[in-house]
Write a protein that holds these residues in place. Sequence first.
Motif, PDB file in Angstrom:
ATOM      1  N   GLY A  45       0.842  -1.180   0.000  1.00  0.00           N
ATOM      2  CA  GLY A  45       0.000   0.000   0.000  1.00  0.00           C
ATOM      3  C   GLY A  45       0.877   1.230   0.000  1.00  0.00           C
ATOM      4  N   GLY A  47      -0.203   4.379   0.382  1.00  0.00           N
ATOM      5  CA  GLY A  47      -0.931   5.540   0.869  1.00  0.00           C
ATOM      6  C   GLY A  47      -2.101   5.874  -0.031  1.00  0.00           C
ATOM      7  N   LYS A  48      -2.884   6.860   0.375  1.00  0.00           N
ATOM      8  CA  LYS A  48      -4.100   7.212  -0.351  1.00  0.00           C
ATOM      9  C   LYS A  48      -3.815   7.708  -1.761  1.00  0.00           C
ATOM     10  CE  LYS A  48      -6.817   6.250   3.103  1.00  0.00           C
ATOM     11  NZ  LYS A  48      -7.784   5.149   3.036  1.00  0.00           N
ATOM     12  N   SER A  49      -2.634   8.247  -1.997  1.00  0.00           N
ATOM     13  CA  SER A  49      -2.358   8.852  -3.297  1.00  0.00           C
ATOM     14  C   SER A  49      -1.563   7.960  -4.240  1.00  0.00           C
ATOM     15  CB  SER A  49      -1.585  10.165  -3.096  1.00  0.00           C
ATOM     16  OG  SER A  49      -0.350   9.905  -2.432  1.00  0.00           O
ATOM     17  N   GLY A  50      -1.095   6.796  -3.740  1.00  0.00           N
ATOM     18  CA  GLY A  50      -0.268   5.928  -4.571  1.00  0.00           C
ATOM     19  C   GLY A  50      -0.992   4.672  -4.994  1.00  0.00           C
ATOM     20  N   PRO A  51      -0.394   3.902  -5.904  1.00  0.00           N
ATOM     21  CA  PRO A  51      -1.022   2.668  -6.368  1.00  0.00           C
ATOM     22  C   PRO A  51      -1.049   1.606  -5.270  1.00  0.00           C
ATOM     23  CG  PRO A  51       1.202   2.873  -7.230  1.00  0.00           C
ATOM     24  CD  PRO A  51       0.879   4.189  -6.581  1.00  0.00           C
ATOM     25  N   TRP A  52      -1.997   0.695  -5.403  1.00  0.00           N
ATOM     26  CA  TRP A  52      -2.163  -0.373  -4.411  1.00  0.00           C
ATOM     27  C   TRP A  52      -2.303  -1.699  -5.133  1.00  0.00           C
ATOM     28  CZ3 TRP A  52      -6.253  -3.831  -3.908  1.00  0.00           C
ATOM     29  CH2 TRP A  52      -6.267  -4.625  -2.739  1.00  0.00           C
ATOM     30  N   GLY A  65      -5.733   2.396  -8.144  1.00  0.00           N
ATOM     31  CA  GLY A  65      -4.877   3.573  -8.265  1.00  0.00           C
ATOM     32  C   GLY A  65      -4.445   4.138  -6.937  1.00  0.00           C
ATOM     33  N   LYS A  66      -5.180   3.816  -5.884  1.00  0.00           N
ATOM     34  CA  LYS A  66      -4.820   4.239  -4.536  1.00  0.00           C
ATOM     35  C   LYS A  66      -5.318   3.184  -3.551  1.00  0.00           C
ATOM     36  CE  LYS A  66      -9.040   6.946  -3.779  1.00  0.00           C
ATOM     37  NZ  LYS A  66      -9.588   8.255  -3.369  1.00  0.00           N
ATOM     38  N   THR A  67      -4.882   3.287  -2.323  1.00  0.00           N
ATOM     39  CA  THR A  67      -5.312   2.335  -1.316  1.00  0.00           C
ATOM     40  C   THR A  67      -6.830   2.392  -1.164  1.00  0.00           C
ATOM     41  OG1 THR A  67      -3.240   2.648  -0.109  1.00  0.00           O
ATOM     42  CG2 THR A  67      -5.055   1.603   1.083  1.00  0.00           C
ATOM     43  N   SER A  69     -10.502   2.670   0.022  1.00  0.00           N
ATOM     44  CA  SER A  69     -11.058   3.314   1.217  1.00  0.00           C
ATOM     45  C   SER A  69     -12.539   2.988   1.400  1.00  0.00           C
ATOM     46  CB  SER A  69     -10.886   4.836   1.124  1.00  0.00           C
ATOM     47  OG  SER A  69     -11.543   5.341  -0.027  1.00  0.00           O
ATOM     48  N   ASP A 135     -14.492   0.083  -3.662  1.00  0.00           N
ATOM     49  CA  ASP A 135     -13.245  -0.054  -4.411  1.00  0.00           C
ATOM     50  C   ASP A 135     -12.483  -1.316  -4.004  1.00  0.00           C
ATOM     51  OD1 ASP A 135     -12.460   0.884  -1.926  1.00  0.00           O
ATOM     52  OD2 ASP A 135     -11.776   2.827  -2.666  1.00  0.00           O
TER      53      ASP A 135
END
Length: 349
Positions: A45, A47-52, A65-67, A69, A135
């Motif tokens: 992970g 973070g919220k702004s990075g790929p997961w 595309g992000k973690t 939520s 998601d």
Amino acid sequence: MSHARATTLTRRGILAAGGALGLGAALAACGSEKAKDGGSGDGTGAGKSGPWTFEDDRGRTAKAGKTPSSVVAFVGVAAALHDYGVPVKGVFGPTTTKDGKPDVQAGDLDVTKVTVLGNEWGQFNIEKYAALSPDLLVSTMFDSAGTLWYVPEEQKKKILALGAPTVGISVYDRRLTQPLERMRALAGSLGGDVTSEQVKQAKKRFEDAAARLRAAAKAKPGLKVLVGSASQDLFYVSGSNLSIDLEYFKALGVDLVEPPESAKKQGGGWYESLSWENIDKYPADIIMMDNRTSAIQPAAITQATWKKLPAVKAGQVIARNPEPILSYDKCVPLLDNLAKALETAKKVA
């Protein structure tokens, strides 16, 4: 056992039967050796702004595309993620009892703060699911084919068409410690604090409880433990194979009653079905009974044959959850309760 085989049972039939000693018996009877290894792949992970990404126990890599939520999960998975600080917006599976209280499978989850998509087998409200803008969809798997538990097959295409990636954590034909680590890896990838002092202490308690159970089993080698589940018409005796908790108990030295494979055939390899007249087929000093709401609880069993069992007369009956919540904190009591039962039980069979 390297090839899965179909059975004639239905999942509804298994649940109506008390759920479960063989959750998944309708789906498959044997697992692969790869399944024994607990799957592969860890999550990352950023973070919220990075790929997961997360590679699940089907060998499939879920990507976003992000973690994620807005997570939707089987209720037992949601309860485990909650213990690691990962919030879940929607759940499906046994969440509340008839009186509105949290089901045993909900753990410490606040059931009033999640959207319940379905509380019973076959229930999954797709409209509510879509409204959550999910998601990620997560469930456990009780077969080697990768079937997501409690996701209705007849609705599967519509659910997947909404686009949320899916993750399956296998609880089939392996020991408890493997799915525990897989769930912790998933929680970590979703931003959960899996290295906190609280988590470390929970794992230490789990390891201590395992050592206690091993010592208790060694000290009482003659005690036989029968694992059962009750329905209106039948009594189910589970073998240790396939179930994550029972395989682990056996590895720790617990002497479990083992129905022969031929007797478990109709139960997909998970359990043998007995009429109430024949429930004394296997001598037992301790009986572990399915504590889920799908099964009749010991206090409500009225059959005279049950009351005559030596373990019942001696008060040596304890609870068992065939679907453990996969956090170390929630699995400690599973080991401690059985260890205590062995430490205090007398030979009565």
